[in-house]
Design an enzyme around this catalytic site. Structure first.
Site, PDB file in Angstrom:
ATOM      1  N   GLY A  42       0.795  -1.225   0.000  1.00 51.56           N
ATOM      2  CA  GLY A  42       0.000   0.000   0.000  1.00 51.56           C
ATOM      3  C   GLY A  42       0.825   1.271   0.000  1.00 51.56           C
ATOM      4  O   GLY A  42       0.274   2.375   0.006  1.00 51.56           O
ATOM      5  N   GLY A  44       2.691   2.359  -2.389  1.00 55.22           N
ATOM      6  CA  GLY A  44       2.718   3.013  -3.699  1.00 55.22           C
ATOM      7  C   GLY A  44       3.744   2.463  -4.678  1.00 55.22           C
ATOM      8  O   GLY A  44       4.011   3.085  -5.708  1.00 55.22           O
ATOM      9  N   GLU A 160       7.730  -6.493  -7.825  1.00 51.22           N
ATOM     10  CA  GLU A 160       7.877  -7.618  -6.896  1.00 51.22           C
ATOM     11  C   GLU A 160       8.228  -8.926  -7.624  1.00 51.22           C
ATOM     12  O   GLU A 160       7.513  -9.927  -7.513  1.00 51.22           O
ATOM     13  CB  GLU A 160       6.587  -7.791  -6.068  1.00 51.22           C
TER      14      GLU A 160
HETATM   15  N1  LIG Z   1      -6.406   2.541  -9.399  1.00 56.15           N
HETATM   16  C1  LIG Z   1      -6.422   2.978  -8.142  1.00 56.15           C
HETATM   17  N2  LIG Z   1      -7.380   3.858  -7.722  1.00 56.15           N
HETATM   18  C2  LIG Z   1      -7.419   4.322  -6.465  1.00 56.15           C
HETATM   19  N3  LIG Z   1      -6.528   3.966  -5.506  1.00 56.15           N
HETATM   20  C3  LIG Z   1      -5.561   3.087  -5.850  1.00 56.15           C
HETATM   21  C4  LIG Z   1      -5.466   2.549  -7.175  1.00 56.15           C
HETATM   22  N4  LIG Z   1      -4.407   1.716  -7.218  1.00 56.15           N
HETATM   23  C5  LIG Z   1      -3.871   1.728  -5.987  1.00 56.15           C
HETATM   24  N5  LIG Z   1      -4.551   2.537  -5.168  1.00 56.15           N
HETATM   25  C6  LIG Z   1      -4.232   2.826  -3.751  1.00 56.15           C
HETATM   26  O1  LIG Z   1      -2.975   3.481  -3.727  1.00 56.15           O
HETATM   27  C7  LIG Z   1      -2.191   3.002  -2.646  1.00 56.15           C
HETATM   28  C8  LIG Z   1      -0.898   2.425  -3.185  1.00 56.15           C
HETATM   29  O2  LIG Z   1      -1.166   1.260  -3.950  1.00 56.15           O
HETATM   30  P1  LIG Z   1      -0.037   0.450  -4.693  1.00 56.15           P
HETATM   31  O3  LIG Z   1       0.707   1.361  -5.572  1.00 56.15           O
HETATM   32  O4  LIG Z   1      -0.665  -0.754  -5.312  1.00 56.15           O
HETATM   33  O5  LIG Z   1       0.925   0.036  -3.461  1.00 56.15           O
HETATM   34  P2  LIG Z   1       1.928  -1.200  -3.323  1.00 56.15           P
HETATM   35  O6  LIG Z   1       2.251  -1.693  -4.697  1.00 56.15           O
HETATM   36  O7  LIG Z   1       3.112  -0.628  -2.599  1.00 56.15           O
HETATM   37  O8  LIG Z   1       1.238  -2.233  -2.490  1.00 56.15           O
HETATM   38  C9  LIG Z   1      -3.057   2.005  -1.900  1.00 56.15           C
HETATM   39  O9  LIG Z   1      -3.676   2.666  -0.848  1.00 56.15           O
HETATM   40  C10 LIG Z   1      -4.057   1.563  -2.949  1.00 56.15           C
HETATM   41  O10 LIG Z   1      -5.268   1.175  -2.341  1.00 56.15           O
HETATM   42 MG   LIG Z   2       2.154  -3.489  -5.557  1.00 56.15          MG
END
Ligand SMILES: Nc1ncnc2c1ncn2[C@@H]1O[C@H](COP(=O)(O)OP(=O)(O)O)[C@@H](O)[C@H]1O
Ligand SMILES: [Mg+2]
Length: 207
Positions: A42, A44, A160
């Site tokens: 989460g 980013g 990852e």
């Molecule tokens: N398409 C999206 N729309 C809204 N929020 C998103 C979207 N994709 C990811 N998020 C939110 O953005 C944050 C970062 O997500 P992400 O980049 O997937 O983190 P990570 O890869 O480090 O787990 C999280 O809180 C996730 O819920």
């Molecule tokens: Mg991720």
């Protein structure tokens, strides 16, 4: 040509209805180097790779590849491996899957490029007729990497890449990354844990 370079300058980004994820991020990674983006779930990491791939646009600041704003004009120079291989597969056979980018970017020697990409990830030709959806986790990851290598991109983004793999699978992926570094590519990998990728990293970014 001078050494290629990916630069993030004061990158600001947040999703609609979400908080701000990046509030002025700066980092530079050059050809032959590996940037390890580290952070908990989460934080980013996947979002940052999408910004680097030109699939998302920063709300302020810049993502620059060799000094120009990353956009769809750069897609042929970028290889992007998603966190889950099955999210990026859409073809009936491994051949079609790996061949896609080479065809899409107008290469003529597609068969030869597919063979080279497969050899690079240590898979044999007999995987080509199989469905990409019926591979082991380790095979699927390596096919996904082959898809990202086939058009010989300058910038490799892997989300990852060790997750879900056993020790041998992890070693194989690390060896691929090592060779791509030696070949002078710019490599960005994400990880949510302190794993063996640290040994390969030249630049670190903690989210
Ligand atoms: N398409 C999206 N729309 C809204 N929020 C998103 C979207 N994709 C990811 N998020 C939110 O953005 C944050 C970062 O997500 P992400 O980049 O997937 O983190 P990570 O890869 O480090 O787990 C999280 O809180 C996730 O819920
Ligand atoms: Mg991720």
């Amino acid at each position: 040509m001078s050494n290629p370079e990916l630069t993030l300058q004061n990158v600001v980004f947040g999703y609609k209805n979400g908080g701000r994820l990046f509030n002025g991020l700066n980092v530079t990674v050059r050809g032959g180097q590996l940037l390890l983006v580290y952070g908990p779930n989460g934080s980013g990491k996947s979002t940052l790779l999408k910004l680097m791939a030109g699939l998302l646009k920063p709300q302020a600041g810049a993502v620059l590849l060799n000094g120009t704003f990353v956009s769809n004009r750069h897609f042929s120079k970028i290889g992007y491996v998603m966190q889950r291989a099955e999210d990026q597969f859409f073809c009936e056979t491994v051949f079609d899957e790996v061949a896609f980018s080479a065809k899409n970017f107008g290469f003529h020697d597609v068969d030869e490029l597919v063979k080279e990409a497969l050899a690079e990830v240590g898979l044999r030709d007999d995987v080509l007729d199989r469905s990409p959806f019926q591979l082991s986790e380790g095979e699927a990851r390596r096919v996904a990497i082959a898809c990202a290598l086939v058009h010989k991109p300058l910038l490799l983004l892997l989300d990852e890449p060790l997750i879900g793999l056993d020790r041998i699978g992890r070693q194989m992926v690390q060896d691929i990354l090592k060779r791509q570094k030696q070949a002078g590519k710019i490599i960005v990998v994400t990880s949510h844990r302190s794993d063996n990728l640290r040994d390969l990293a030249d630049v670190f970014l903690t989210l």
